[in-house]
Design an enzyme around this catalytic site. Structure first.
Site, PDB file in Angstrom:
ATOM      1  N   GLY A   7       0.799 -15.661  26.668  1.00  0.00           N
ATOM      2  CA  GLY A   7       1.587 -14.481  26.319  1.00  0.00           C
ATOM      3  C   GLY A   7       2.494 -13.976  27.434  1.00  0.00           C
ATOM      4  N   GLU A  51      -6.110 -23.650  27.936  1.00  0.00           N
ATOM      5  CA  GLU A  51      -5.132 -22.577  28.012  1.00  0.00           C
ATOM      6  C   GLU A  51      -5.237 -21.876  29.369  1.00  0.00           C
ATOM      7  OE1 GLU A  51      -3.942 -21.087  23.853  1.00  0.00           O
ATOM      8  OE2 GLU A  51      -5.786 -20.061  24.372  1.00  0.00           O
ATOM      9  N   GLY A  93       0.269 -18.946  20.191  1.00  0.00           N
ATOM     10  CA  GLY A  93       0.117 -17.527  19.865  1.00  0.00           C
ATOM     11  C   GLY A  93       1.425 -16.965  19.345  1.00  0.00           C
ATOM     12  N   GLY A  94       2.166 -16.310  20.238  1.00  0.00           N
ATOM     13  CA  GLY A  94       3.397 -15.607  19.865  1.00  0.00           C
ATOM     14  C   GLY A  94       4.342 -16.410  18.982  1.00  0.00           C
ATOM     15  N   HIS A 140     -11.884 -17.946  23.263  1.00  0.00           N
ATOM     16  CA  HIS A 140     -10.518 -17.654  23.715  1.00  0.00           C
ATOM     17  C   HIS A 140     -10.588 -16.737  24.934  1.00  0.00           C
ATOM     18  CE1 HIS A 140      -6.480 -15.962  23.845  1.00  0.00           C
ATOM     19  NE2 HIS A 140      -6.089 -17.057  23.232  1.00  0.00           N
ATOM     20  N   ASN A 147      -2.643 -19.292  16.505  1.00  0.00           N
ATOM     21  CA  ASN A 147      -3.592 -18.212  16.759  1.00  0.00           C
ATOM     22  C   ASN A 147      -2.823 -16.907  16.537  1.00  0.00           C
ATOM     23  OD1 ASN A 147      -5.420 -16.361  17.697  1.00  0.00           O
ATOM     24  ND2 ASN A 147      -5.312 -17.007  19.856  1.00  0.00           N
ATOM     25  N   TRP A 148      -3.012 -16.331  15.376  1.00  0.00           N
ATOM     26  CA  TRP A 148      -2.232 -15.132  15.022  1.00  0.00           C
ATOM     27  C   TRP A 148      -2.699 -13.884  15.782  1.00  0.00           C
ATOM     28  CZ3 TRP A 148      -1.858 -15.592   8.909  1.00  0.00           C
ATOM     29  CH2 TRP A 148      -0.912 -16.579   8.599  1.00  0.00           C
ATOM     30  N   LYS A 149      -3.857 -13.956  16.390  1.00  0.00           N
ATOM     31  CA  LYS A 149      -4.440 -12.787  17.080  1.00  0.00           C
ATOM     32  C   LYS A 149      -4.434 -11.582  16.131  1.00  0.00           C
ATOM     33  CE  LYS A 149      -3.000 -14.858  21.368  1.00  0.00           C
ATOM     34  NZ  LYS A 149      -2.678 -14.721  22.772  1.00  0.00           N
ATOM     35  N   SER A 152       2.129 -19.957  26.042  1.00  0.00           N
ATOM     36  CA  SER A 152       3.589 -19.839  25.936  1.00  0.00           C
ATOM     37  C   SER A 152       4.278 -21.114  25.432  1.00  0.00           C
ATOM     38  CB  SER A 152       4.197 -19.389  27.272  1.00  0.00           C
ATOM     39  OG  SER A 152       3.702 -18.098  27.609  1.00  0.00           O
TER      40      SER A 152
HETATM   41  P1  PGA Z   1       0.794 -17.620  23.529  1.00  0.00           P
HETATM   42  O1  PGA Z   1      -0.770 -17.518  23.169  1.00  0.00           O
HETATM   43  O2  PGA Z   1       1.327 -18.850  22.845  1.00  0.00           O
HETATM   44  O3  PGA Z   1       1.394 -16.349  22.973  1.00  0.00           O
HETATM   45  O4  PGA Z   1       0.904 -17.723  24.999  1.00  0.00           O
HETATM   46  C1  PGA Z   1      -1.562 -18.659  23.136  1.00  0.00           C
HETATM   47  C2  PGA Z   1      -2.989 -18.278  22.863  1.00  0.00           C
HETATM   48  O5  PGA Z   1      -3.434 -17.238  23.378  1.00  0.00           O
HETATM   49  O6  PGA Z   1      -3.724 -18.970  22.153  1.00  0.00           O
END
Ligand code: PGA
Length: 269
Positions: free
Chosen positions: A197, A191, A250-251, A102, A8-10, A229
């Site tokens: 994050g 999640e 995400g990150g 999300h 998920n590149w956001k 995370s």
């Molecule tokens: P994260 O994000 O891995 O940076 O915690 C996950 C997500 O929001 O899908």
């Protein structure tokens, strides 16, 4: 069941960076690793999935073996909806999977269960695979509401699908056959909001409780991904939980190396 790693590149990566990521990924043998032993109605192109920004979508147009799609979209194909993204155009460009509900959409953009359900309905109409996100906040976890919250988000996702009352479960027993049939076409991503994050990951024992609970409700054949995370260092331990069928990242998905080491460090059955 394929172990799915979804990025998920956001609202990250420039057009140039996204292009370079994709070019490098296309050369990687990971895209050829694809077990067909899926017992649900999900038709995957590989074990890798990417949710880019809508403005990156054209980069994915000629990509054959990556599951990809929107981080969000509107539940109509076209019309006077300024600023919204058409699911139909994602489909036209070759997308096959859409992220829905999300927690950032639910909190920052006030997305309701009804909006989420309409998006799932639209995915079914367009033959796109919905990836539905669910998860509790820190306060909800502290007050022991986690499972109740997850169940009501899963239920809420069905609210606009015209399932007749007699086919809806209103007890604590689990979902009815009709509800389970719907979920066999959905990927669920659990999640915990407090782990997104933040660098905090849920303890494996807690992840297992929620994943087992979800599978118990919606069916064992449903892919249930964990997100929050996930990084190369914790991927192995989390992937060893039998009811974890992949990750939503995400990150750590923004650099191809770390994204692929999560995939490579994961234990696939
Ligand atoms: P994260 O994000 O891995 O940076 O915690 C996950 C997500 O929001 O899908």
């Amino acid at each position: 069941m394929n172990f799915i790693c979804a990025a998920n590149w956001k609202m990250n990566l420039s057009f140039k960076e996204a292009k370079a990521f994709l070019e490098d990924l296309k050369k990687n043998s990971v895209l050829a690793e694809h077990s067909k032993s899926v017992k649900n109605q999900i038709n995957l192109k590989s074990s890798i999935c990417i949710f880019p920004q809508a403005v990156h979508a054209s980069l994915f147009q000629d990509v054959k073996n990556i599951n990809w799609g929107a981080q969000d979209f509107y539940f109509e194909n076209q019309g006077a909806f300024t600023g919204q993204n058409s699911p139909d155009i994602f489909k036209e460009l070759g997308a096959n999977m859409m992220l829905i509900g999300h927690s950032e959409r639910r909190t920052l953009f006030h997305e309701s269960n009804s909006d989420i359900s309409k998006k799932i309905k639209k995915c079914f109409e367009l033959n796109l695979i919905p990836m539905l996100c669910v998860g509790e906040t820190f306060e909800q976890r502290k007050s022991n509401q986690t499972l109740e919250v997850i169940k009501s988000q899963l239920k809420g996702a069905l609210s606009e699908l015209n399932i007749s009352d007699s086919d809806l479960d209103d007890t604590n027993k689990g979902f009815t056959k009709v509800e389970k049939d719907v979920f066999s076409k959905i990927i669920v991503a659990y999640e915990p909001v407090w782990a997104i994050g933040t660098g905090l990951t849920a303890l494996p024992v807690d992840v297992k409780i929620v994943h087992d609970f979800i599978k118990n409700l919606v069916g064992d054949n449903v892919h249930v991904l964990y997100g929050g995370s996930v990084k190369p260092e914790n991927a192995k331990e989390l992937s060893m939980i039998l009811s974890v069928n992949g990750f939503l990242i995400g990150g750590a998905s923004l650099k191809l190396d770390s994204f692929l080491s999560i995939y490579n460090n994961s234990v696939k059955d």
